[in-house]
Motif scaffolding. Sequence first.
Motif, PDB file in Angstrom:
ATOM      1  N   ILE A   1      36.808 -42.197 -24.655  1.00 55.80           N
ATOM      2  CA  ILE A   1      37.452 -40.997 -25.143  1.00 55.80           C
ATOM      3  C   ILE A   1      38.608 -41.350 -26.040  1.00 55.80           C
ATOM      4  O   ILE A   1      38.806 -40.423 -27.009  1.00 55.80           O
ATOM      5  CB  ILE A   1      38.092 -40.167 -23.833  1.00 55.80           C
ATOM      6  N   ALA A   2      39.148 -42.204 -26.049  1.00 53.98           N
ATOM      7  CA  ALA A   2      40.571 -42.636 -26.661  1.00 53.98           C
ATOM      8  C   ALA A   2      39.836 -43.030 -28.273  1.00 53.98           C
ATOM      9  O   ALA A   2      40.766 -43.329 -29.313  1.00 53.98           O
ATOM     10  CB  ALA A   2      41.315 -43.982 -26.154  1.00 53.98           C
ATOM     11  N   GLY A   3      38.650 -43.168 -28.342  1.00 52.84           N
ATOM     12  CA  GLY A   3      38.292 -43.572 -29.795  1.00 52.84           C
ATOM     13  C   GLY A   3      37.642 -45.116 -29.759  1.00 52.84           C
ATOM     14  O   GLY A   3      37.361 -45.578 -31.012  1.00 52.84           O
ATOM     15  N   GLY A   4      37.590 -45.779 -28.717  1.00 55.10           N
ATOM     16  CA  GLY A   4      37.126 -47.026 -28.755  1.00 55.10           C
ATOM     17  C   GLY A   4      35.652 -47.308 -28.915  1.00 55.10           C
ATOM     18  O   GLY A   4      34.927 -46.334 -28.912  1.00 55.10           O
ATOM     19  N   LYS A   5      35.196 -48.236 -29.598  1.00 58.18           N
ATOM     20  CA  LYS A   5      33.681 -48.410 -30.021  1.00 58.18           C
ATOM     21  C   LYS A   5      33.227 -49.340 -28.839  1.00 58.18           C
ATOM     22  O   LYS A   5      33.303 -50.448 -28.798  1.00 58.18           O
ATOM     23  CB  LYS A   5      33.488 -49.001 -31.314  1.00 58.18           C
ATOM     24  N   ILE A   6      32.163 -48.718 -28.134  1.00 61.97           N
ATOM     25  CA  ILE A   6      31.831 -49.262 -26.802  1.00 61.97           C
ATOM     26  C   ILE A   6      30.580 -50.131 -27.463  1.00 61.97           C
ATOM     27  O   ILE A   6      29.609 -49.524 -28.188  1.00 61.97           O
ATOM     28  CB  ILE A   6      31.138 -48.416 -25.871  1.00 61.97           C
ATOM     29  N   LEU A   7      30.625 -51.475 -27.313  1.00 65.10           N
ATOM     30  CA  LEU A   7      29.841 -52.533 -27.838  1.00 65.10           C
ATOM     31  C   LEU A   7      28.597 -52.698 -26.729  1.00 65.10           C
ATOM     32  O   LEU A   7      27.468 -53.035 -27.158  1.00 65.10           O
ATOM     33  CB  LEU A   7      30.297 -53.787 -28.307  1.00 65.10           C
ATOM     34  N   ARG A   8      28.941 -52.814 -25.536  1.00 67.38           N
ATOM     35  CA  ARG A   8      27.884 -53.227 -24.658  1.00 67.38           C
ATOM     36  C   ARG A   8      28.413 -52.083 -23.382  1.00 67.38           C
ATOM     37  O   ARG A   8      29.352 -52.272 -22.811  1.00 67.38           O
ATOM     38  CB  ARG A   8      27.942 -54.399 -24.150  1.00 67.38           C
ATOM     39  N   GLU A   9      27.585 -51.452 -22.999  1.00 72.46           N
ATOM     40  CA  GLU A   9      27.932 -50.392 -21.871  1.00 72.46           C
ATOM     41  C   GLU A   9      28.010 -51.311 -20.433  1.00 72.46           C
ATOM     42  O   GLU A   9      27.316 -52.290 -20.347  1.00 72.46           O
ATOM     43  CB  GLU A   9      26.717 -49.561 -21.626  1.00 72.46           C
TER      44      GLU A   9
ATOM     45  N   GLY B   1      29.454 -60.215 -11.455  1.00 74.22           N
ATOM     46  CA  GLY B   1      30.664 -59.226 -11.587  1.00 74.22           C
ATOM     47  C   GLY B   1      29.990 -58.030 -12.337  1.00 74.22           C
ATOM     48  O   GLY B   1      28.703 -57.890 -12.269  1.00 74.22           O
ATOM     49  N   ARG B   2      30.890 -57.356 -12.817  1.00 71.07           N
ATOM     50  CA  ARG B   2      30.448 -56.250 -13.672  1.00 71.07           C
ATOM     51  C   ARG B   2      31.330 -56.147 -14.882  1.00 71.07           C
ATOM     52  O   ARG B   2      32.363 -56.570 -14.996  1.00 71.07           O
ATOM     53  CB  ARG B   2      30.454 -54.883 -12.899  1.00 71.07           C
ATOM     54  N   THR B   3      30.565 -56.021 -16.214  1.00 69.97           N
ATOM     55  CA  THR B   3      31.130 -56.109 -17.339  1.00 69.97           C
ATOM     56  C   THR B   3      30.720 -55.147 -18.657  1.00 69.97           C
ATOM     57  O   THR B   3      29.536 -54.720 -18.265  1.00 69.97           O
ATOM     58  CB  THR B   3      31.054 -57.522 -17.854  1.00 69.97           C
ATOM     59  N   ALA B   4      31.656 -54.995 -19.495  1.00 67.92           N
ATOM     60  CA  ALA B   4      31.308 -54.378 -20.570  1.00 67.92           C
ATOM     61  C   ALA B   4      32.332 -54.619 -21.612  1.00 67.92           C
ATOM     62  O   ALA B   4      33.209 -55.388 -21.360  1.00 67.92           O
ATOM     63  CB  ALA B   4      31.503 -52.817 -20.269  1.00 67.92           C
ATOM     64  N   TYR B   5      31.921 -54.354 -23.027  1.00 74.65           N
ATOM     65  CA  TYR B   5      32.577 -54.686 -24.116  1.00 74.65           C
ATOM     66  C   TYR B   5      32.783 -53.493 -24.937  1.00 74.65           C
ATOM     67  O   TYR B   5      32.102 -52.558 -24.995  1.00 74.65           O
ATOM     68  CB  TYR B   5      31.683 -55.715 -24.874  1.00 74.65           C
ATOM     69  N   PHE B   6      34.135 -53.487 -25.566  1.00 70.23           N
ATOM     70  CA  PHE B   6      34.426 -52.577 -26.776  1.00 70.23           C
ATOM     71  C   PHE B   6      35.453 -53.098 -27.670  1.00 70.23           C
ATOM     72  O   PHE B   6      35.859 -54.237 -27.591  1.00 70.23           O
ATOM     73  CB  PHE B   6      35.299 -51.375 -25.928  1.00 70.23           C
ATOM     74  N   ALA B   7      35.370 -52.523 -28.921  1.00 68.80           N
ATOM     75  CA  ALA B   7      36.126 -53.034 -29.994  1.00 68.80           C
ATOM     76  C   ALA B   7      37.358 -51.916 -30.185  1.00 68.80           C
ATOM     77  O   ALA B   7      36.965 -50.636 -30.017  1.00 68.80           O
ATOM     78  CB  ALA B   7      35.232 -53.104 -31.074  1.00 68.80           C
ATOM     79  N   ASP B   8      38.207 -52.288 -30.536  1.00 69.13           N
ATOM     80  CA  ASP B   8      39.444 -51.354 -31.019  1.00 69.13           C
ATOM     81  C   ASP B   8      39.276 -50.783 -32.336  1.00 69.13           C
ATOM     82  O   ASP B   8      38.227 -51.406 -32.936  1.00 69.13           O
ATOM     83  CB  ASP B   8      40.832 -51.898 -30.733  1.00 69.13           C
ATOM     84  N   PRO B   9      39.997 -49.785 -33.123  1.00 75.49           N
ATOM     85  CA  PRO B   9      39.777 -49.369 -34.448  1.00 75.49           C
ATOM     86  C   PRO B   9      39.821 -50.647 -35.247  1.00 75.49           C
ATOM     87  O   PRO B   9      39.167 -50.434 -36.576  1.00 75.49           O
ATOM     88  CB  PRO B   9      40.741 -48.451 -34.588  1.00 75.49           C
ATOM     89  N   GLU B  10      40.025 -51.771 -35.159  1.00 76.79           N
ATOM     90  CA  GLU B  10      40.109 -53.011 -36.204  1.00 76.79           C
ATOM     91  C   GLU B  10      39.079 -53.870 -35.739  1.00 76.79           C
ATOM     92  O   GLU B  10      39.101 -55.183 -36.059  1.00 76.79           O
ATOM     93  CB  GLU B  10      41.360 -53.575 -36.411  1.00 76.79           C
ATOM     94  N   ASN B  11      38.145 -53.437 -34.666  1.00 81.67           N
ATOM     95  CA  ASN B  11      37.078 -54.290 -34.217  1.00 81.67           C
ATOM     96  C   ASN B  11      37.564 -55.703 -33.651  1.00 81.67           C
ATOM     97  O   ASN B  11      37.209 -56.735 -33.813  1.00 81.67           O
ATOM     98  CB  ASN B  11      36.112 -54.805 -35.434  1.00 81.67           C
ATOM     99  N   ASN B  12      38.858 -55.686 -32.980  1.00 81.31           N
ATOM    100  CA  ASN B  12      39.244 -56.762 -32.023  1.00 81.31           C
ATOM    101  C   ASN B  12      38.329 -56.520 -30.796  1.00 81.31           C
ATOM    102  O   ASN B  12      38.163 -55.205 -30.204  1.00 81.31           O
ATOM    103  CB  ASN B  12      40.743 -56.657 -31.575  1.00 81.31           C
ATOM    104  N   LEU B  13      37.858 -57.490 -30.244  1.00 78.63           N
ATOM    105  CA  LEU B  13      36.637 -57.555 -29.162  1.00 78.63           C
ATOM    106  C   LEU B  13      37.647 -57.652 -27.882  1.00 78.63           C
ATOM    107  O   LEU B  13      38.388 -58.342 -27.692  1.00 78.63           O
ATOM    108  CB  LEU B  13      35.798 -58.585 -29.160  1.00 78.63           C
TER     109      LEU B  13
END
Length: 143
Positions: free
Chosen positions: A95-103, A111-123
């Motif tokens: 919702i905040a505009g992060g790019k979801i890389l892995r649901e 465990g449980r995990t997911a990945y996103f990138a911020d607007p400058e592709n910091n992982l």
Amino acid sequence: MVMQRVSLITIGALNLRILRSFYKSLGWEESEISSDRYAVFKTAGVILTLFPINELAEDAGVQITHNFENYRGVSFAINVDKPEEVDVTIEEIRIAGGKILREPSDAFWGGRTAYFADPENNLWEVAWNPTAIFDERGAMISF
């Protein structure tokens, strides 16, 4: 012996205004020491700062030799208390505009995990680890 402590992480921002806005849209509060030149966010474990990447390189005495628009070779993590918080956190980031890389998904390590990138592709990873231990502030002290 070098003290085994990570107390502050600085992300070199390509566009400080956009990056600051993204982290604020996650509900993260800036510290009173932030300024027009940099942003400071207090987290449970470390202080996260955003600083113009060119000024960061100059301060460190290095030259930027790569295009960092994709992956910078570093990832950060937000560790949560319950497995379902991974899913909730990822939705808030979406919702905040992060790019979801892995649901969100269950991890091979339990465990449980997911990945996103911020607007400058910091992982960033959002993770729940069943063996993680947090202190009273929410800082991870063991996993």
